[in-house]
Design a protein around this motif. Structure first.
Motif, PDB file in Angstrom:
ATOM      1  N   ALA A 270      12.572 -17.896 -19.700  1.00  0.00           N
ATOM      2  CA  ALA A 270      13.567 -18.437 -20.630  1.00  0.00           C
ATOM      3  C   ALA A 270      14.584 -17.368 -21.018  1.00  0.00           C
ATOM      4  N   PHE A 271      14.127 -16.133 -21.200  1.00  0.00           N
ATOM      5  CA  PHE A 271      15.038 -15.042 -21.570  1.00  0.00           C
ATOM      6  C   PHE A 271      16.033 -14.759 -20.449  1.00  0.00           C
ATOM      7  N   LEU A 272      15.567 -14.751 -19.207  1.00  0.00           N
ATOM      8  CA  LEU A 272      16.474 -14.548 -18.069  1.00  0.00           C
ATOM      9  C   LEU A 272      17.508 -15.671 -17.990  1.00  0.00           C
ATOM     10  N   VAL A 273      17.065 -16.899 -18.222  1.00  0.00           N
ATOM     11  CA  VAL A 273      17.992 -18.033 -18.221  1.00  0.00           C
ATOM     12  C   VAL A 273      19.045 -17.859 -19.314  1.00  0.00           C
ATOM     13  N   VAL A 274      18.617 -17.421 -20.481  1.00  0.00           N
ATOM     14  CA  VAL A 274      19.554 -17.197 -21.586  1.00  0.00           C
ATOM     15  C   VAL A 274      20.634 -16.200 -21.192  1.00  0.00           C
ATOM     16  N   LEU A 275      20.237 -15.063 -20.624  1.00  0.00           N
ATOM     17  CA  LEU A 275      21.217 -14.037 -20.244  1.00  0.00           C
ATOM     18  C   LEU A 275      22.133 -14.521 -19.119  1.00  0.00           C
ATOM     19  N   LEU A 276      21.554 -15.189 -18.122  1.00  0.00           N
ATOM     20  CA  LEU A 276      22.350 -15.639 -16.980  1.00  0.00           C
ATOM     21  C   LEU A 276      23.351 -16.722 -17.363  1.00  0.00           C
ATOM     22  N   VAL A 277      23.045 -17.466 -18.418  1.00  0.00           N
ATOM     23  CA  VAL A 277      23.963 -18.516 -18.873  1.00  0.00           C
ATOM     24  C   VAL A 277      24.903 -17.997 -19.955  1.00  0.00           C
ATOM     25  N   ALA A 278      24.350 -17.322 -20.959  1.00  0.00           N
ATOM     26  CA  ALA A 278      25.128 -16.982 -22.152  1.00  0.00           C
ATOM     27  C   ALA A 278      26.196 -15.921 -21.889  1.00  0.00           C
ATOM     28  N   VAL A 279      25.866 -14.883 -21.127  1.00  0.00           N
ATOM     29  CA  VAL A 279      26.828 -13.799 -20.915  1.00  0.00           C
ATOM     30  C   VAL A 279      28.057 -14.275 -20.135  1.00  0.00           C
ATOM     31  N   PRO A 280      27.901 -14.952 -18.988  1.00  0.00           N
ATOM     32  CA  PRO A 280      29.094 -15.451 -18.300  1.00  0.00           C
ATOM     33  C   PRO A 280      29.892 -16.462 -19.132  1.00  0.00           C
ATOM     34  N   VAL A 281      29.198 -17.346 -19.857  1.00  0.00           N
ATOM     35  CA  VAL A 281      29.902 -18.325 -20.685  1.00  0.00           C
ATOM     36  C   VAL A 281      30.686 -17.622 -21.786  1.00  0.00           C
ATOM     37  N   GLY A 282      30.057 -16.655 -22.465  1.00  0.00           N
ATOM     38  CA  GLY A 282      30.747 -15.921 -23.516  1.00  0.00           C
ATOM     39  C   GLY A 282      31.961 -15.178 -22.994  1.00  0.00           C
ATOM     40  N   LEU A 283      31.809 -14.519 -21.843  1.00  0.00           N
ATOM     41  CA  LEU A 283      32.932 -13.800 -21.246  1.00  0.00           C
ATOM     42  C   LEU A 283      34.034 -14.773 -20.828  1.00  0.00           C
ATOM     43  N   GLY A 284      33.641 -15.898 -20.221  1.00  0.00           N
ATOM     44  CA  GLY A 284      34.639 -16.872 -19.782  1.00  0.00           C
ATOM     45  C   GLY A 284      35.440 -17.443 -20.942  1.00  0.00           C
ATOM     46  N   ILE A 285      34.774 -17.809 -22.031  1.00  0.00           N
ATOM     47  CA  ILE A 285      35.485 -18.343 -23.195  1.00  0.00           C
ATOM     48  C   ILE A 285      36.370 -17.266 -23.824  1.00  0.00           C
ATOM     49  N   ALA A 286      35.907 -16.019 -23.815  1.00  0.00           N
ATOM     50  CA  ALA A 286      36.723 -14.924 -24.348  1.00  0.00           C
ATOM     51  C   ALA A 286      38.003 -14.754 -23.526  1.00  0.00           C
ATOM     52  N   ILE A 287      37.885 -14.855 -22.215  1.00  0.00           N
ATOM     53  CA  ILE A 287      39.059 -14.735 -21.340  1.00  0.00           C
ATOM     54  C   ILE A 287      40.046 -15.857 -21.625  1.00  0.00           C
ATOM     55  N   ILE A 288      39.514 -17.068 -21.808  1.00  0.00           N
ATOM     56  CA  ILE A 288      40.384 -18.226 -22.050  1.00  0.00           C
ATOM     57  C   ILE A 288      41.085 -18.134 -23.399  1.00  0.00           C
ATOM     58  N   THR A 289      40.357 -17.643 -24.423  1.00  0.00           N
ATOM     59  CA  THR A 289      40.889 -17.683 -25.796  1.00  0.00           C
ATOM     60  C   THR A 289      41.446 -16.355 -26.270  1.00  0.00           C
ATOM     61  N   GLN A 290      41.519 -15.327 -25.402  1.00  0.00           N
ATOM     62  CA  GLN A 290      42.036 -14.027 -25.844  1.00  0.00           C
ATOM     63  C   GLN A 290      43.499 -14.145 -26.237  1.00  0.00           C
ATOM     64  N   GLY A 291      43.907 -13.274 -27.173  1.00  0.00           N
ATOM     65  CA  GLY A 291      45.290 -13.284 -27.628  1.00  0.00           C
ATOM     66  C   GLY A 291      45.644 -14.514 -28.434  1.00  0.00           C
ATOM     67  N   ASN A 292      44.673 -15.081 -29.147  1.00  0.00           N
ATOM     68  CA  ASN A 292      44.881 -16.281 -29.974  1.00  0.00           C
ATOM     69  C   ASN A 292      45.372 -17.477 -29.159  1.00  0.00           C
ATOM     70  N   GLY A 293      44.986 -17.497 -27.881  1.00  0.00           N
ATOM     71  CA  GLY A 293      45.373 -18.622 -27.037  1.00  0.00           C
ATOM     72  C   GLY A 293      44.314 -19.708 -27.032  1.00  0.00           C
ATOM     73  N   ARG A 294      44.762 -20.926 -26.804  1.00  0.00           N
ATOM     74  CA  ARG A 294      43.869 -22.081 -26.686  1.00  0.00           C
ATOM     75  C   ARG A 294      42.914 -22.179 -27.869  1.00  0.00           C
ATOM     76  N   ARG A 295      43.469 -22.329 -29.046  1.00  0.00           N
ATOM     77  CA  ARG A 295      42.653 -22.407 -30.254  1.00  0.00           C
ATOM     78  C   ARG A 295      41.749 -23.643 -30.237  1.00  0.00           C
ATOM     79  N   GLY A 296      42.210 -24.701 -29.552  1.00  0.00           N
ATOM     80  CA  GLY A 296      41.375 -25.895 -29.455  1.00  0.00           C
ATOM     81  C   GLY A 296      40.085 -25.623 -28.701  1.00  0.00           C
ATOM     82  N   ALA A 297      40.188 -24.875 -27.581  1.00  0.00           N
ATOM     83  CA  ALA A 297      38.992 -24.533 -26.808  1.00  0.00           C
ATOM     84  C   ALA A 297      38.050 -23.671 -27.630  1.00  0.00           C
ATOM     85  N   GLU A 298      38.608 -22.763 -28.409  1.00  0.00           N
ATOM     86  CA  GLU A 298      37.777 -21.909 -29.268  1.00  0.00           C
ATOM     87  C   GLU A 298      37.035 -22.739 -30.310  1.00  0.00           C
ATOM     88  N   ALA A 299      37.745 -23.710 -30.924  1.00  0.00           N
ATOM     89  CA  ALA A 299      37.120 -24.542 -31.944  1.00  0.00           C
ATOM     90  C   ALA A 299      36.015 -25.412 -31.343  1.00  0.00           C
TER      91      ALA A 299
END
Length: 329
Positions: A121-150
């Motif tokens: 379960a811990f490996l699944v958490v890391l393999l899912v959470a880290v890429p998702v967190g990085l991907g959302i950060a890339i999309i919403t960086q610079g105050n962009g796409r506030r809807g996606a962030e919300a």
């Protein structure tokens, strides 16, 4: 800088890290001693006779007294305490009040199943959470796409609040009982792992992805990332070669701490899926008032959490030496 200065600095750094290691280990041992003492006292000062409670009101008095004698409960409290400590040093976690079975034997049979479930379960958490967190950060960086962030914040907050055991019950009803797609319970093969792993990892993955996103947003603002972009490097190289490794320190720290919590949290998940781990034995011992097993398994869970936290601190100090230097500054 002269070679002698470099060697001297290296030795000081090594001594500081060794001191950090000794301090952290000392704190863990003190915490473990406190937990052991509390567990010992709770069993003996909770009121009533734990042996009578475990064996039942109809048990013959001679049987109750014989079991108390076997457990050493007729000895003075201080003698019981030092006998208990000496037994722990020998690897003796006590015995079942009801059956007389060794708790150490019980742990040796059931701990691998618990660690296996929590580890996957811990490996699944890391393999899912880290890429998702990085991907959302890339999309919403610079105050962009506030809807996606919300949307991301709202969904992950909702998922993180779902108790593991409740999600487990829903998964059993939908996928095992209604759809017959997976085994209802037990550890019978690869398919039997899927539902308990999902139940144990979904909430944790939501929490870690939020932390990973925040860390990624900070990392993407750093100078070395801007420098990498100015060199016209491909986007994948900027994100995965420069940003990802540097955002992992805090994320892995929280994730490692979460591993201990997942092992403890697996108690109810194991009960839902009839998983043959420590959780099943722990809940069963509470139900039957077998305080000998409860006491021994509580110490095992506490030791696992403390050791995991120690390892997280050590890994963090190796990845970022400032962690150990801060304590000596």
């Amino acid at each position: 800088m002269t070679p002698s200065t470099s060697v001297s600095g290296s030795r000081r750094g090594g001594n500081r890290w060794l001191g950090f290691l000794l301090r952290r280990t000392g704190r863990m041992l003190v915490a473990m001693w406190v937990i052991i003492t509390v567990a010992f006292l709770v069993l003996r000062m909770a009121g009533g006779d734990p042996v009578r409670s475990a064996l039942g009101a109809t048990a013959d008095e001679s049987v109750v007294q014989a079991r108390r004698e076997m457990l050493g409960l007729n000895d003075p409290l201080i003698v019981q305490y030092f006998d208990y400590l000496s037994g722990l040093f020998r690897g003796d976690l006590g015995v079942s009040i009801i059956t007389g079975r060794s708790v150490t034997e019980l742990v040796s049979h059931r701990l691998p199943a618990t660690l296996e479930l929590a580890g996957i379960a811990f490996l699944v958490v890391l393999l899912v959470a880290v890429p998702v967190g990085l991907g959302i950060a890339i999309i919403t960086q610079g105050n962009g796409r506030r809807g996606a962030e919300a949307v991301f914040t709202g969904i992950t907050a909702f998922i993180a609040a779902i108790p593991e055991y409740l999600l487990g019950v829903v998964l059993v009803i939908v996928f095992a009982i209604t759809l017959h797609a997976f085994p209802v319970a037990g550890r019978t093969g690869p398919a039997s792992y899927l539902l308990p792993v999902i139940a144990l990892s979904v909430s944790a993955a939501a929490s870690i992805s939020r932390i990973a996103r925040i860390e990624a947003l900070h990392t993407l603002k750093d100078d070395y990332v801007r420098t990498a972009r100015s060199k016209r490097l491909p986007a994948w190289m900027v994100y995965f070669r420069h940003a990802l490794p540097n955002m992992l320190t805090a994320t892995l720290t929280i994730g490692g701490t979460l591993l201990g919590a997942m092992i403890a949290g697996s108690v109810l998940v194991e009960q839902v899926f009839n998983w043959p781990g420590l959780g099943m034995a722990f809940v069963g011992a509470i139900t039957t008032k077998d305080y000998g097993i409860v006491q021994g398994l509580a110490l095992v869970y506490a030791a696992i959490i403390l050791v995991v936290n120690l390892l997280v601190d050590l890994v963090l100090s190796l990845l970022d030496r400032r962690t150990s230097l801060l304590e000596t500054s």
